[in-house]
Motif scaffolding. Structure first.
Motif, PDB file in Angstrom:
ATOM      1  N   ARG A  93     -18.087  -0.547  -1.764  1.00 40.72           N
ATOM      2  CA  ARG A  93     -18.446  -1.265  -0.526  1.00 40.72           C
ATOM      3  C   ARG A  93     -18.036  -0.508   0.717  1.00 40.72           C
ATOM      4  O   ARG A  93     -17.555  -1.095   1.673  1.00 40.72           O
ATOM      5  CB  ARG A  93     -17.781  -2.628  -0.523  1.00 40.72           C
ATOM      6  CG  ARG A  93     -18.259  -3.432  -1.687  1.00 40.72           C
ATOM      7  CD  ARG A  93     -17.712  -4.774  -1.679  1.00 40.72           C
ATOM      8  NE  ARG A  93     -18.234  -5.489  -2.833  1.00 40.72           N
ATOM      9  CZ  ARG A  93     -17.881  -6.699  -3.142  1.00 40.72           C
ATOM     10  NH1 ARG A  93     -17.024  -7.338  -2.405  1.00 40.72           N
ATOM     11  NH2 ARG A  93     -18.380  -7.283  -4.198  1.00 40.72           N
ATOM     12  N   GLU A  94     -18.211   0.753   0.664  1.00 43.97           N
ATOM     13  CA  GLU A  94     -17.851   1.536   1.838  1.00 43.97           C
ATOM     14  C   GLU A  94     -18.649   1.056   3.049  1.00 43.97           C
ATOM     15  O   GLU A  94     -18.119   0.884   4.150  1.00 43.97           O
ATOM     16  CB  GLU A  94     -18.141   3.010   1.564  1.00 43.97           C
ATOM     17  CG  GLU A  94     -17.553   3.957   2.584  1.00 43.97           C
ATOM     18  CD  GLU A  94     -16.054   3.823   2.685  1.00 43.97           C
ATOM     19  OE1 GLU A  94     -15.559   3.758   3.818  1.00 43.97           O
ATOM     20  OE2 GLU A  94     -15.382   3.768   1.645  1.00 43.97           O
ATOM     21  N   LEU A 153      -2.885 -12.647  -6.774  1.00 49.29           N
ATOM     22  CA  LEU A 153      -2.881 -13.943  -6.101  1.00 49.29           C
ATOM     23  C   LEU A 153      -4.059 -14.040  -5.137  1.00 49.29           C
ATOM     24  O   LEU A 153      -4.790 -15.034  -5.112  1.00 49.29           O
ATOM     25  CB  LEU A 153      -1.574 -14.081  -5.334  1.00 49.29           C
ATOM     26  CG  LEU A 153      -1.085 -15.486  -5.050  1.00 49.29           C
ATOM     27  CD1 LEU A 153      -0.720 -16.162  -6.346  1.00 49.29           C
ATOM     28  CD2 LEU A 153       0.111 -15.423  -4.134  1.00 49.29           C
ATOM     29  N   ILE A 154      -4.241 -12.969  -4.387  1.00 49.92           N
ATOM     30  CA  ILE A 154      -5.343 -12.961  -3.425  1.00 49.92           C
ATOM     31  C   ILE A 154      -6.675 -13.101  -4.148  1.00 49.92           C
ATOM     32  O   ILE A 154      -7.552 -13.865  -3.743  1.00 49.92           O
ATOM     33  CB  ILE A 154      -5.313 -11.659  -2.598  1.00 49.92           C
ATOM     34  CG1 ILE A 154      -4.130 -11.685  -1.637  1.00 49.92           C
ATOM     35  CG2 ILE A 154      -6.608 -11.487  -1.833  1.00 49.92           C
ATOM     36  CD1 ILE A 154      -3.970 -10.439  -0.849  1.00 49.92           C
ATOM     37  N   LEU A 189       0.742  -9.867  -5.852  1.00 49.84           N
ATOM     38  CA  LEU A 189       0.136 -10.320  -4.595  1.00 49.84           C
ATOM     39  C   LEU A 189      -1.377 -10.169  -4.637  1.00 49.84           C
ATOM     40  O   LEU A 189      -2.130 -11.075  -4.266  1.00 49.84           O
ATOM     41  CB  LEU A 189       0.715  -9.502  -3.441  1.00 49.84           C
ATOM     42  CG  LEU A 189       0.217  -9.915  -2.067  1.00 49.84           C
ATOM     43  CD1 LEU A 189       0.664 -11.327  -1.767  1.00 49.84           C
ATOM     44  CD2 LEU A 189       0.708  -8.957  -1.030  1.00 49.84           C
ATOM     45  N   LEU A 234       0.803  -1.206   0.000  1.00 47.44           N
ATOM     46  CA  LEU A 234       0.000   0.000   0.000  1.00 47.44           C
ATOM     47  C   LEU A 234       0.841   1.264   0.000  1.00 47.44           C
ATOM     48  O   LEU A 234       1.904   1.319   0.604  1.00 47.44           O
ATOM     49  CB  LEU A 234      -0.899   0.004   1.237  1.00 47.44           C
ATOM     50  CG  LEU A 234      -1.960  -1.086   1.230  1.00 47.44           C
ATOM     51  CD1 LEU A 234      -2.602  -1.180   2.587  1.00 47.44           C
ATOM     52  CD2 LEU A 234      -2.987  -0.790   0.173  1.00 47.44           C
ATOM     53  N   LEU A 236     -13.859  -9.411  -9.502  1.00 50.32           N
ATOM     54  CA  LEU A 236     -14.889  -8.693  -8.754  1.00 50.32           C
ATOM     55  C   LEU A 236     -15.429  -7.505  -9.530  1.00 50.32           C
ATOM     56  O   LEU A 236     -16.288  -6.802  -9.055  1.00 50.32           O
ATOM     57  CB  LEU A 236     -14.314  -8.208  -7.426  1.00 50.32           C
ATOM     58  CG  LEU A 236     -14.010  -9.308  -6.423  1.00 50.32           C
ATOM     59  CD1 LEU A 236     -13.217  -8.761  -5.283  1.00 50.32           C
ATOM     60  CD2 LEU A 236     -15.299  -9.908  -5.939  1.00 50.32           C
ATOM     61  N   LEU A 257      -9.430 -15.930  -3.901  1.00 53.88           N
ATOM     62  CA  LEU A 257     -10.821 -15.669  -3.561  1.00 53.88           C
ATOM     63  C   LEU A 257     -11.751 -16.323  -4.554  1.00 53.88           C
ATOM     64  O   LEU A 257     -12.778 -16.881  -4.197  1.00 53.88           O
ATOM     65  CB  LEU A 257     -11.064 -14.165  -3.584  1.00 53.88           C
ATOM     66  CG  LEU A 257     -10.867 -13.463  -2.276  1.00 53.88           C
ATOM     67  CD1 LEU A 257     -11.112 -11.997  -2.460  1.00 53.88           C
ATOM     68  CD2 LEU A 257     -11.844 -14.023  -1.277  1.00 53.88           C
ATOM     69  N   LEU A 272     -13.483  -0.897  -5.551  1.00 54.57           N
ATOM     70  CA  LEU A 272     -14.167  -1.692  -4.547  1.00 54.57           C
ATOM     71  C   LEU A 272     -14.441  -0.858  -3.315  1.00 54.57           C
ATOM     72  O   LEU A 272     -15.436  -1.037  -2.637  1.00 54.57           O
ATOM     73  CB  LEU A 272     -13.331  -2.902  -4.169  1.00 54.57           C
ATOM     74  CG  LEU A 272     -13.621  -4.083  -5.053  1.00 54.57           C
ATOM     75  CD1 LEU A 272     -12.844  -5.263  -4.569  1.00 54.57           C
ATOM     76  CD2 LEU A 272     -15.101  -4.384  -5.026  1.00 54.57           C
ATOM     77  N   GLY A 274      -2.847   4.645   1.447  1.00 49.56           N
ATOM     78  CA  GLY A 274      -3.488   3.413   1.866  1.00 49.56           C
ATOM     79  C   GLY A 274      -4.381   2.770   0.831  1.00 49.56           C
ATOM     80  O   GLY A 274      -4.697   1.604   0.952  1.00 49.56           O
ATOM     81  N   TYR A 275      -4.797   3.478  -0.171  1.00 46.75           N
ATOM     82  CA  TYR A 275      -5.738   2.891  -1.107  1.00 46.75           C
ATOM     83  C   TYR A 275      -5.072   2.435  -2.401  1.00 46.75           C
ATOM     84  O   TYR A 275      -5.602   1.598  -3.121  1.00 46.75           O
ATOM     85  CB  TYR A 275      -6.845   3.874  -1.451  1.00 46.75           C
ATOM     86  CG  TYR A 275      -7.796   4.042  -0.323  1.00 46.75           C
ATOM     87  CD1 TYR A 275      -8.350   2.923   0.288  1.00 46.75           C
ATOM     88  CD2 TYR A 275      -8.133   5.297   0.164  1.00 46.75           C
ATOM     89  CE1 TYR A 275      -9.214   3.050   1.346  1.00 46.75           C
ATOM     90  CE2 TYR A 275      -9.007   5.424   1.217  1.00 46.75           C
ATOM     91  CZ  TYR A 275      -9.540   4.299   1.801  1.00 46.75           C
ATOM     92  OH  TYR A 275     -10.407   4.424   2.849  1.00 46.75           O
ATOM     93  N   HIS A 335     -16.471  -7.406 -12.847  1.00 48.90           N
ATOM     94  CA  HIS A 335     -17.069  -7.619 -14.154  1.00 48.90           C
ATOM     95  C   HIS A 335     -18.392  -6.901 -14.345  1.00 48.90           C
ATOM     96  O   HIS A 335     -18.888  -6.830 -15.446  1.00 48.90           O
ATOM     97  CB  HIS A 335     -17.249  -9.118 -14.413  1.00 48.90           C
ATOM     98  CG  HIS A 335     -17.945  -9.805 -13.297  1.00 48.90           C
ATOM     99  ND1 HIS A 335     -17.273 -10.273 -12.201  1.00 48.90           N
ATOM    100  CD2 HIS A 335     -19.250 -10.086 -13.101  1.00 48.90           C
ATOM    101  CE1 HIS A 335     -18.138 -10.829 -11.378  1.00 48.90           C
ATOM    102  NE2 HIS A 335     -19.334 -10.734 -11.891  1.00 48.90           N
ATOM    103  N   GLU A 336     -18.950  -6.338 -13.290  1.00 48.22           N
ATOM    104  CA  GLU A 336     -20.175  -5.583 -13.501  1.00 48.22           C
ATOM    105  C   GLU A 336     -19.897  -4.115 -13.820  1.00 48.22           C
ATOM    106  O   GLU A 336     -20.739  -3.439 -14.373  1.00 48.22           O
ATOM    107  CB  GLU A 336     -21.027  -5.619 -12.231  1.00 48.22           C
ATOM    108  CG  GLU A 336     -21.400  -6.992 -11.815  1.00 48.22           C
ATOM    109  CD  GLU A 336     -21.811  -7.001 -10.380  1.00 48.22           C
ATOM    110  OE1 GLU A 336     -22.331  -8.039  -9.960  1.00 48.22           O
ATOM    111  OE2 GLU A 336     -21.599  -6.000  -9.695  1.00 48.22           O
ATOM    112  N   PHE A 391      -8.627  -1.621  -8.903  1.00 53.90           N
ATOM    113  CA  PHE A 391      -9.463  -2.584  -8.190  1.00 53.90           C
ATOM    114  C   PHE A 391      -9.759  -2.117  -6.769  1.00 53.90           C
ATOM    115  O   PHE A 391     -10.899  -2.099  -6.330  1.00 53.90           O
ATOM    116  CB  PHE A 391      -8.742  -3.933  -8.198  1.00 53.90           C
ATOM    117  CG  PHE A 391      -9.087  -4.794  -7.058  1.00 53.90           C
ATOM    118  CD1 PHE A 391      -8.173  -4.964  -6.041  1.00 53.90           C
ATOM    119  CD2 PHE A 391     -10.317  -5.411  -6.974  1.00 53.90           C
ATOM    120  CE1 PHE A 391      -8.486  -5.742  -4.979  1.00 53.90           C
ATOM    121  CE2 PHE A 391     -10.627  -6.193  -5.913  1.00 53.90           C
ATOM    122  CZ  PHE A 391      -9.712  -6.359  -4.908  1.00 53.90           C
TER     123      PHE A 391
END
Lengths: 341, 147
Positions: free
Chosen positions: A324-325, A256-257, A253, A239, A299, A261, A320, A243-244, A301-302, A316
């Motif tokens: 998704r706050e 990979l995560i 990484l 990060l 995550l 998922l 996100l 942070g974002y 694709h919409e 990403f």
């Protein structure tokens, strides 16, 4: 045979009980009409497991040779409880539902009359009865067909048939149903806890389950501490100062995560069947997981193309985060405590 | 039974295509925690926060199934401090071994104290599955970080 209603909100489970293999003595039916009750009583006199109407002739053969038998065995098994007229008949095994108690008393009276007749008369009646039995057999076949056809809709009734010598009041029957349910769930849990297959006995099984839950909870605790100590590494790796944003070299990484998922979200429905062995399965695949950017839009694709130009990982995270706050708030309780009151 | 799991959040599952949203939440919560707490470098507090996030993400993941344990877990996590435990009137009778084990299980499974044994066992099964999945996720994250 007995019918009684139990907790209506357990209906889906009642269907499970109905699908239980034939050694259990449950089956699920509609609240029976009087005639159906009658038929089923007759039917179950023949054979508790197989609902074969072909069983009846064989069953009644001995009586012809024996001559006058005061009380036939089938009614001994299934007649209503404590009819004084047929004192030699064993009392048993039939409590009907509380809701249809009126029906029950009616059928009892009818039954009683029949039993009286039976006791008074001699072997000449046996033939008559045999005829009626055969009629009943054909009706049995019909009723089983009906049963099969109308099995799907859920009802609040479970029919329990008490064996000889078992208590027949509704409390005992309810208790028997409850024990059966508990046994089934224990079996289910036995499949879930690893190394629990050979354990016999409720107490030992419960011990194993408790140990497993405790060990998993301890593991969560341990791993969260471990992650807390490891996180600075991720912080430096992944990060930026705000942070974002992810730095470009951390794309691997993140990818990979994300791939992980994706695998998990695909694999998790399998957990329902396979249990925690799945866990070791994807712990093993973690090492061999290839790094590719194609997994990043998993995550996304919409949302369509991203308006940022920072690289896949950065987009990403930002997207996100907007998306998704509220979910952040939900998960991370310490940071925004006021939103829960 | 039909109460919304998370009243603060109108739409707990924004992406219906991903069946386990809770595990995404966990990673995001992890990122957020490390962003917040990293300057202070207090591993104990951070560990506790990560644990809370882990349990919360588990509960959120199980929310579509409307299991009682996930509701109880979220309720417990929403309370800021440990609330006084509800006192139960105990009848002084020696409990059998199985009863003691049941009590133990009730203590372990969230929301299990007020369940009957049947639903307790059902909830235990679901909780076990989710817990195992969460543990494997955390193991994987830990391993991929430490590498």
């Amino acid at each position: 045979m007995a019918a009684f209603s139990y907790h209506p909100h357990h209906d889906p489970f009642a269907l499970d009980v109905a699908d239980f293999p034939s050694d259990s003595h449950f089956h699920l039916l509609f609240p029976p009409t009087q005639q159906q009750q009658h038929q089923q009583r007759r039917q179950q006199a023949g054979d508790p497991v197989v609902s074969s109407s072909a069983f009846f002739p064989r069953f009644y053969c001995p009586f012809d040779s024996l001559g006058a038998v005061p009380v036939e065995m089938s009614t001994a098994n299934t007649s209503t409880a404590a009819t004084p007229a047929s004192s030699s008949s064993l009392e048993s095994a039939r409590v009907s539902s509380r809701s249809s108690s009126a029906q029950r008393s009616e059928s009892q009276r009818e039954k009683k009359r029949k039993d009286d007749q039976k006791c008074n008369s001699s072997s000449s009646q046996l033939k008559k009865r045999k005829n009626t039995k055969q009629k009943k057999c054909s009706r049995d076949a019909e009723s089983t067909n009906e049963k099969r056809a109308l099995k799907e809709p859920p009802t609040g009734y479970i029919h329990v048939r008490a064996r000889r010598g078992q208590a027949t009041d509704s409390h005992s029957l309810a208790e028997r149903v409850r024990r059966e349910k508990i046994r089934e769930r224990m079996k289910m849990l036995q499949g879930l806890v690893p190394g629990c297959d050979k354990v016999i006995g409720k107490a030992l099984l419960l011990d194993e389950i408790i140990n497993y839950v405790q060990s998993l909870q301890n593991q969560v605790e341990f791993l969260s501490m471990k992650l807390a100590s490891l996180n600075p590494v991720l912080y430096e790796l992944g990060l930026d100062s705000d942070g974002y944003m992810l730095s470009p070299e951390s794309d691997g990484l993140m990818a990979l995560i994300l791939q992980k998922l994706e695998e998990m979200s695909l694999g998790l429905p399998n957990i329902q069947q396979t249990g925690p062995h799945q866990a070791t399965a994807f712990a093993d695949t973690a090492d061999s997981c290839p790094v590719q950017d194609s997994s990043v839009p998993f995550l996304l694709h919409e949302e369509g193309p991203a308006p940022f130009h920072q690289g896949n990982g950065g987009n990403f995270v930002v997207q996100l985060d907007h998306n998704r706050e509220s979910l952040f708030n939900q998960v991370d309780f310490n940071s925004v405590p006021s939103s829960y009151h | 039974m039909h109460r919304e799991i998370s009243p603060g959040n109108p739409n707990p599952n924004p992406n219906p295509n991903s069946p386990m949203p809770g595990f995404c939440y966990f990673l995001h919560a992890l990122a957020r925690i490390q962003q917040d707490v990293a300057p202070q470098r207090s591993p104990g507090k951070k560990g506790r926060r990560i644990r809370r996030a882990a349990y919360a993400s588990m509960a959120v993941a199980a929310a579509p199934r409307r299991m009682a344990w996930s509701r109880a877990l979220l309720r417990r996590l929403r309370r800021r401090s440990a609330s006084p435990r509800r006192k139960t009137i105990t009848v002084t009778r020696k409990k059998t071994r199985t009863e003691r084990q049941e009590d133990e299980l009730r203590r372990l499974v969230p929301g299990g104290r007020r369940m009957d044994l049947c639903s307790l066992l059902e909830e235990t099964g679901d909780y076990l599955q989710c817990l195992a999945a969460q543990v494997s996720l955390m193991q994987w994250v830990a391993r991929s970080i430490s590498e």
